[in-house]
Scaffold this active site. Structure first.
Site, PDB file in Angstrom:
ATOM      1  N   ASN A   1     -12.782  10.423  -0.390  1.00 50.61           N
ATOM      2  CA  ASN A   1     -13.582   9.438  -1.342  1.00 50.61           C
ATOM      3  C   ASN A   1     -13.360   8.102  -1.022  1.00 50.61           C
ATOM      4  OD1 ASN A   1     -13.714  11.955  -3.184  1.00 50.61           O
ATOM      5  ND2 ASN A   1     -11.365  11.599  -3.519  1.00 50.61           N
TER       6      ASN A   1
ATOM      7  N   HIS B   1      -8.736  14.501   2.403  1.00 54.05           N
ATOM      8  CA  HIS B   1      -8.269  15.600   1.679  1.00 54.05           C
ATOM      9  C   HIS B   1      -8.621  16.955   2.503  1.00 54.05           C
ATOM     10  CE1 HIS B   1      -7.662  13.435  -2.340  1.00 54.05           C
ATOM     11  NE2 HIS B   1      -8.510  12.543  -1.671  1.00 54.05           N
TER      12      HIS B   1
ATOM     13  N   ASP C   1      -0.452  16.528  -1.038  1.00 56.78           N
ATOM     14  CA  ASP C   1      -0.784  15.867  -2.245  1.00 56.78           C
ATOM     15  C   ASP C   1       0.193  15.954  -3.340  1.00 56.78           C
ATOM     16  OD1 ASP C   1      -3.642  14.387  -3.323  1.00 56.78           O
ATOM     17  OD2 ASP C   1      -2.291  14.991  -4.614  1.00 56.78           O
TER      18      ASP C   1
ATOM     19  N   HIS D   1      -3.330   0.538   8.453  1.00 48.64           N
ATOM     20  CA  HIS D   1      -4.086   0.228   7.176  1.00 48.64           C
ATOM     21  C   HIS D   1      -5.692   0.066   7.384  1.00 48.64           C
ATOM     22  CE1 HIS D   1      -4.490  -0.616   2.897  1.00 48.64           C
ATOM     23  NE2 HIS D   1      -5.360  -1.453   3.362  1.00 48.64           N
TER      24      HIS D   1
ATOM     25  N   GLY E   1     -14.701   7.682  -6.332  1.00 50.66           N
ATOM     26  CA  GLY E   1     -13.629   8.627  -6.907  1.00 50.66           C
ATOM     27  C   GLY E   1     -12.159   8.444  -6.063  1.00 50.66           C
TER      28      GLY E   1
ATOM     29  N   HIS F   1      -6.366   3.207   0.770  1.00 48.49           N
ATOM     30  CA  HIS F   1      -6.215   3.503   2.238  1.00 48.49           C
ATOM     31  C   HIS F   1      -6.522   4.798   2.569  1.00 48.49           C
ATOM     32  CE1 HIS F   1      -2.756   3.474   5.374  1.00 48.49           C
ATOM     33  NE2 HIS F   1      -3.531   4.470   5.935  1.00 48.49           N
TER      34      HIS F   1
ATOM     35  N   CYS G   1       0.866   3.371   3.118  1.00 52.40           N
ATOM     36  CA  CYS G   1       1.475   2.387   4.146  1.00 52.40           C
ATOM     37  C   CYS G   1       2.939   2.663   4.154  1.00 52.40           C
ATOM     38  CB  CYS G   1       1.193   1.057   4.481  1.00 52.40           C
ATOM     39  SG  CYS G   1      -0.215   0.634   5.121  1.00 52.40           S
TER      40      CYS G   1
ATOM     41  N   HIS H   1      -8.085   8.066   3.471  1.00 51.08           N
ATOM     42  CA  HIS H   1      -7.459   9.345   3.838  1.00 51.08           C
ATOM     43  C   HIS H   1      -8.311  10.629   3.718  1.00 51.08           C
ATOM     44  CE1 HIS H   1      -7.145   7.999  -0.486  1.00 51.08           C
ATOM     45  NE2 HIS H   1      -7.505   9.371  -0.761  1.00 51.08           N
TER      46      HIS H   1
ATOM     47  N   CYS I   1       0.969  -1.317   0.034  1.00 53.29           N
ATOM     48  CA  CYS I   1       0.020  -0.059   0.082  1.00 53.29           C
ATOM     49  C   CYS I   1       0.875   1.320   0.000  1.00 53.29           C
ATOM     50  CB  CYS I   1      -0.748   0.157   1.344  1.00 53.29           C
ATOM     51  SG  CYS I   1      -1.670   1.615   1.478  1.00 53.29           S
TER      52      CYS I   1
END
Ligand code: AMP
Ligand code: ZN
Length: 122
Positions: A91, A106, A31, A47, A97, A102, A8, A104, A5
């Site tokens: 997402n 934004h 990003d 994870h 999308g 994993h 990870c 997260h 991943c």
């Protein structure tokens, strides 16, 4: 931790990232393909694939992830107050999308227009 991943690997320090924050539970970094003047990702170090996988016992760290958002947004240059602010996005799944499997958060902010892809339609 999941061997293959990407997030990870970033959490383990095996792949570099422009890190802005780290504690026992989270890492946050810029990003690589920003969709706004400020575009951070907040990533739990353990994870978990997506919001589809969360259980009631995950409420505490999910809450912490949200409380980190305004702190990180403001520390990293988002315009303060209600004239500024930021957008938070999670997402989930293919139709949601999600590209990286994993979970997260934004954080998108900074002066508009945000004229690139990925900034979800307003
Ligand atoms: P999502 O579509 O919600 O899964 O978002 C994945 C995000 O990860 C995208 O905005 C990508 O630009 C970003 N991304 C992919 N690889 C990296 C990387 N190595 N470092 C930082 N961000 C990345
Ligand atoms: Zn992972």
């Amino acid at each position: 931790m999941s061997d293959n991943c990407l997030f990870c690997k970033i959490a383990r320090g095996e792949i570099p990232a422009k890190k802005v924050y780290e504690d026992d539970e989270f890492i946050a970094f810029h990003d690589i393909n920003p969709a706004a003047p400020l575009h951070l990702l907040v990533v739990p170090k353990h994870h978990i694939t997506s919001l589809l996988d969360v259980q009631p016992e995950d409420e505490q760290w999910l809450g912490r992830m949200m409380t980190l958002a305004p702190k990180l947004a403001q520390e990293n240059g988002c315009t303060p107050g209600y004239e500024g602010g930021f957008r938070t996005v999670v997402n989930t799944g293919k139709e949601g999308g999600q590209e990286i499997a994993h979970l997260h958060l934004h954080i998108l902010g900074g002066p508009r227009p945000w004229n690139k892809r990925a900034a979800p339609a307003a």
